[in-house]
Scaffold this active site. Structure first.
Site, mmCIF file in Angstrom:
data_model
loop_
_atom_site.group_PDB
_atom_site.id
_atom_site.type_symbol
_atom_site.label_atom_id
_atom_site.label_comp_id
_atom_site.label_asym_id
_atom_site.label_seq_id
_atom_site.Cartn_x
_atom_site.Cartn_y
_atom_site.Cartn_z
ATOM 1 N N HIS A 43 35.411 41.786 12.740
ATOM 2 C CA HIS A 43 35.017 40.917 11.627
ATOM 3 C C HIS A 43 36.174 39.987 11.299
ATOM 4 C CE1 HIS A 43 33.316 40.710 7.219
ATOM 5 N NE2 HIS A 43 33.477 39.518 7.768
ATOM 6 N N GLU A 70 31.356 39.781 13.654
ATOM 7 C CA GLU A 70 30.810 39.713 12.299
ATOM 8 C C GLU A 70 31.433 38.521 11.593
ATOM 9 O OE1 GLU A 70 29.980 44.459 11.531
ATOM 10 O OE2 GLU A 70 31.786 43.541 10.686
ATOM 11 N N HIS A 191 27.615 50.961 8.516
ATOM 12 C CA HIS A 191 28.412 50.861 7.299
ATOM 13 C C HIS A 191 28.555 52.240 6.652
ATOM 14 C CE1 HIS A 191 30.685 48.444 4.481
ATOM 15 N NE2 HIS A 191 30.264 49.263 3.539
#
EC number: 2.6.99.2
Length: 244
Positions: A43, A70, A191
């Site tokens: 990310h 991400e 997550h």
């Protein structure tokens, strides 16, 4: 078959804590691949708190599986993705003050912008995923943007403070996965998943891939990176096999 995406952000967090060149996120990614990771997730946040711009091209060239980038819904991040050309992009919500991503993308609210980003990324051969809460309307909106993949936010399940709440959230995830598959979407999830809570989610047959990072990096401090990846993958495969 259930796939494991290993998120290597927190290898970069450790590197950046001392401003050194080690530990190398790329080296961690290569170790993860040899240990059974099916893809590498990273990310690039707007504040560059872990992954840096220079990491992207090096990672793209080095890994042998797939790179899943991400990114927030910003022009800067779109430009980065179109420059590096990862195999996959997952569009996520982002707030500078958050420690980690706190919820799913509001596809309904940002529909036009998401659809535009999706078209531009897909035109370059990039598969687009949207990180969303397990909500029917968000799933339907995701499908209408043209995205072919959704990643269901499992944070509420992972953080549940009681068995009843956890089971309720698991039911939501299971239902959302079915809705997504029925629409023709590939459904992933992630997550907050850990060695203690991953198996019920991995057992959901409609889910193709789980993206997991913090738990693996934390466990790797105790047992090593490759064993930590292998252990997570084994738990996932066991759960899927038992659910068949």
């Amino acid at each position: 078959m259930i796939l494991l995406g290993v998120n290597i952000d927190h290898v970069a967090t450790l590197r950046n804590a001392r401003g050194t060149r080690y530990p190398s996120p790329v080296e961690a990614a290569l170790v993860a691949e040899t240990a059974g990771a099916d893809l590498i997730t990273l990310h690039l946040r707007e504040d560059r708190r872990h992954i840096k711009d220079d990491d992207l091209a090096v990672m793209r060239a080095a890994i042998k599986t797939r790179m899943n980038l991400e990114m927030a819904l910003t022009d800067e991040m779109l430009d980065n993705a179109l420059r590096v050309l990862p195999q996959d992009v997952c569009i996520v919500p982002e707030k500078r003050e958050e420690l980690t991503t706190e919820g799913g993308l509001d596809v309904i609210r940002y529909f036009d912008r998401i659809a535009d980003f999706t078209r531009q990324l897909q035109a370059k051969g990039i598969r687009v995923s949207l990180f969303i809460d397990p909500d029917d309307e968000q799933i339907k909106a995701s499908h209408e943007t043209g995205a072919t993949v959704v990643e269901l936010h499992t944070g509420r399940y992972a953080d549940a403070e009681s068995h009843d709440i956890r089971q309720r959230e698991l039911t939501r995830i299971r239902h959302a996965a079915i809705v997504g598959v029925d629409l023709g979407l590939v459904v992933n999830a992630g997550h907050g998943l850990s060695y203690h809570n991953v198996q019920p989610v991995a057992a959901i047959r409609e889910i193709r891939e789980l993206n997991i990072g913090h738990a693996i990096v934390a466990h790797a401090l105790m047992v090593g990176f490759a064993p930590a990846v292998r252990e997570m993958k084994a738990l996932m495969v066991e759960a899927r096999h038992n659910a068949a």
